[in-house]
Design a protein around this motif. Structure first.
Motif, mmCIF file in Angstrom:
data_model
loop_
_atom_site.group_PDB
_atom_site.id
_atom_site.type_symbol
_atom_site.label_atom_id
_atom_site.label_comp_id
_atom_site.label_asym_id
_atom_site.label_seq_id
_atom_site.Cartn_x
_atom_site.Cartn_y
_atom_site.Cartn_z
ATOM 1 N N HIS A 127 -6.480 9.961 54.331
ATOM 2 C CA HIS A 127 -7.475 10.870 53.741
ATOM 3 C C HIS A 127 -7.779 10.451 52.300
ATOM 4 N N HIS A 158 -5.746 12.074 44.199
ATOM 5 C CA HIS A 158 -6.006 13.502 44.006
ATOM 6 C C HIS A 158 -5.007 14.399 44.755
ATOM 7 N N ASP A 159 -4.561 13.965 45.932
ATOM 8 C CA ASP A 159 -3.665 14.801 46.750
ATOM 9 C C ASP A 159 -2.205 14.369 46.668
ATOM 10 N N ASP A 228 -14.092 14.761 48.278
ATOM 11 C CA ASP A 228 -12.989 15.366 49.044
ATOM 12 C C ASP A 228 -13.567 16.295 50.113
HETATM 13 FE FE LIG Z 1 -8.041 16.048 49.592
#
Ligand SMILES: [Fe+2]
Ligand SMILES: [Fe+2]
Length: 286
Positions: A127, A158-159, A228
């Motif tokens: 992802h 980001h995650d 996202d």
């Molecule tokens: Fe994400």
């Protein structure tokens, strides 16, 4: 730090040519030296070097920065993590710049290894790579001069907090890991702010998060948030769109039809505002 002559010697031993002009350009002008060594400008200057000296000259420019970083941190033993992170960034960019045209500064294998070593699942890593690629693609379609390294690496990281938890605090958790890894503060900000499209302090307090304003301010931060959500739409298990162009073209309607994607009314309003702002700058995806 190696002298100009030392840099020239290194080039000569690597390539048979000293690239003296290039090393003088890097080091001889004290007023320009800092900006010419700035890792954040490596894409911009790398393209210049490539145009002037070809792929080999580009390599020597990146090598110059790499050797300076090594001398500054490793030989001085000042801060091993900073050295490693800087070298990771430079190595990534070397690989991508040497790759030719197109997306010059997106993501690299060492960054992905870092995600893996931090404990992210393969699904979350996949992802993250998609978000990084989408973010860079959107950034390239805007007519705005953006920090493409920040967009690509911000998307990729980001995650990172999902290595430790999947709740509303994964942005805060990610930022903590990012600070320990000494990732650039702009990347840490993207990680911290992306949850619920950038919360106000009031919303953060309601969710039990450290009280502060998490709202996205820079275009790089907004692009990662937008990318996202687009990736979430395109990879939705129910196949709710048939193309990336449809996800962008019908973004507000899709969120209204699938409110779970937006994660609340206030995040939905922010997402639609971000969509409108970015679409106002962007050539339509065909
Ligand atoms: Fe994400
Ligand atoms: Fe997230």
């Amino acid at each position: 730090m190696p002298s100009i002559e030392k840099h020239a010697d290194i080039s000569r031993s690597r390539t048979g040519k000293d690239y003296l002009e290039l090393h003088e350009w890097m080091d001889a002008d004290p007023g320009k030296k800092t900006e010419r060594h700035d890792v954040k400008r490596i894409c911009e200057y790398g393209q210049l070097m490539k145009a002037k000296y070809g792929d080999e000259g580009l390599e020597e420019y990146v090598q110059h920065i790499y050797d300076d970083i090594t001398a500054r941190y490793l030989q001085g033993k000042a801060d091993i993590m900073t050295a490693i992170q800087s070298q990771v960034a430079v190595s990534d960019l070397r690989t991508q710049l040497a790759g030719g045209e197109g997306i010059a500064c997106s993501i690299g294998v060492p960054d992905v290894d870092l995600l893996r070593r931090s404990g992210m699942s393969e699904e979350d890593i996949a992802h993250s790579i998609q978000v990084a690629q989408k973010a860079v693609e959107i950034a390239e379609r805007t007519g705005v001069s953006l920090d493409m390294v920040l967009v690509g690496r911000g998307g990729l990281f980001h995650d990172l907090g999902k290595a430790q938890g999947r709740g509303n605090d994964h942005g805060v958790l990610g930022a903590e890991i990012g600070r320990k890894l000494r990732l650039p503060s702009e990347i840490v900000a993207i990680m911290e702010k992306h949850v619920k499209a950038g919360m106000t302090e009031e919303e953060a307090v309601e969710l039990g998060l450290p009280p502060k304003d998490y709202s996205a301010k820079t275009l790089e931060e907004k692009i990662v948030i937008y990318a996202d959500k687009l990736v979430d739409i395109v990879s939705h298990p129910d196949g709710i769109v048939s193309s990336e162009a449809e996800a962008e073209g019908k973004f507000p309607e899709i969120l209204e039809r699938h409110p779970k994607l937006a994660k609340g009314d206030r995040p939905m309003r922010r997402l639609i505002r971000i969509h409108e702002e970015i679409q106002g700058l962007t050539k339509a995806l065909t």
